[in-house]
Write an enzyme that holds these catalytic residues in place. Structure first.
Site, short mmCIF file in Angstrom:
data_model
loop_
_atom_site.label_atom_id
_atom_site.label_comp_id
_atom_site.label_asym_id
_atom_site.label_seq_id
_atom_site.Cartn_x
_atom_site.Cartn_y
_atom_site.Cartn_z
N VAL A 154 34.70 -40.45 79.26
CA VAL A 154 34.07 -41.51 79.91
C VAL A 154 34.19 -42.74 78.73
CG1 VAL A 154 31.75 -42.48 80.38
CG2 VAL A 154 32.30 -40.16 81.02
N TYR A 155 33.94 -42.45 77.49
CA TYR A 155 34.24 -43.69 76.49
C TYR A 155 35.80 -44.23 76.96
CZ TYR A 155 35.46 -46.34 72.39
OH TYR A 155 35.57 -47.23 71.31
N ALA A 156 36.65 -43.34 77.06
CA ALA A 156 37.83 -43.80 77.23
C ALA A 156 38.21 -44.81 78.55
CB ALA A 156 39.05 -42.66 77.31
#
Length: 244
Positions: A154-156
């Protein structure tokens, strides 16, 4: 004359890490600075340091980038105080959690609200000012915005969004004379990661990964362009691809 003399810069995420280092680098280049972050005390201390060390003006604007109205107000205050905006640096961002299965809705929303929505709110509010100044809009992206990040998809994804958004905005506003840049570092020795575990500044020894001052220099280089633009600049630790 220094590279950014008589220019005004709006910098988000200015209270620590890459943002704080960037504030010092831009002040050394002569820029007047509008400093945005949530922690007012840190911003005030930083502003005092910058004004004491450099012949510049600062504006402290405590701002939560997740709040649409607060972002718009901060941009308006900056333009009013300095008579316009020449450079905008979208640096505020955070990482939370790890695997998709274990990521809470709260952690997911925090990343998306800050990394995605905050970037959009800021960009929408500053385009008219950058059009007048033919200035530069600079996004702090990430290695994770170009390559898979298996331990935090999700960060990516949020950083892939930032990169895709920036590139597409560049296509939309380039004819207006606005330069759009993306700076992509790998791990940087800052307090990033401290919310969920060991901060990068504690996890890595000096020289082991990229230092915030190195990223700040890359941002300052992009900010100083007045004709061409730095489209994308990757700043990776030297062993990042070792073992792949």
């Amino acid at each position: 004359m220094t590279a950014l003399a008589d220019q005004s810069v709006l910098l988000t995420g200015a209270s620590s890490g890459i943002g704080e280092a960037t504030a010092h680098a831009l002040a050394a280049d002569g820029a007047d600075l509008s400093l945005l972050a949530r922690r007012k005390e840190r911003l005030t201390t930083l502003a005092d340091e910058l004004e004491a060390s450099h012949d510049i003006e600062t504006l402290v604007v405590p701002t939560d980038m997740r709040e649409e109205a607060a972002v718009a107000e901060a941009v308006d205050r900056t333009a009013e105080t300095f008579g316009g905006i020449d450079v905008v640096i979208s640096n505020a961002g955070l990482g939370r959690g790890s695997s998709v299965e274990d990521l809470s809705t709260e952690e997911y929303q925090a990343m998306m609200d800050t990394n995605v929505d905050g970037s959009f709110f800021l960009t929408r509010a500053v385009i008219e000012h950058l059009r007048r100044s033919e200035g530069n809009l600079i996004f702090v992206g990430s290695f994770a915005g170009k390559y898979p990040r298996p331990f935090n998809p999700v960060y990516a994804a949020s950083k892939w969004w930032v990169r895709g958004f920036a590139m597409s905005v560049a296509g939309q506003v380039g004819e207006d004379g606005i330069g759009v840049s993306v700076i992509n570092p790998t791990e940087v020795r800052t307090e990033f990661g401290s919310k969920d575990g060991t901060a990068f500044e504690d996890r890595f020894e000096p020289g082991e990964v990229t230092e915030p001052e190195e990223v700040a220099e890359a941002i300052a280089f992009a900010a100083a362009q007045d004709n061409s633009t730095v489209n994308e600049l990757d700043l990776y630790r030297r062993d990042k691809f070792s073992g792949w």
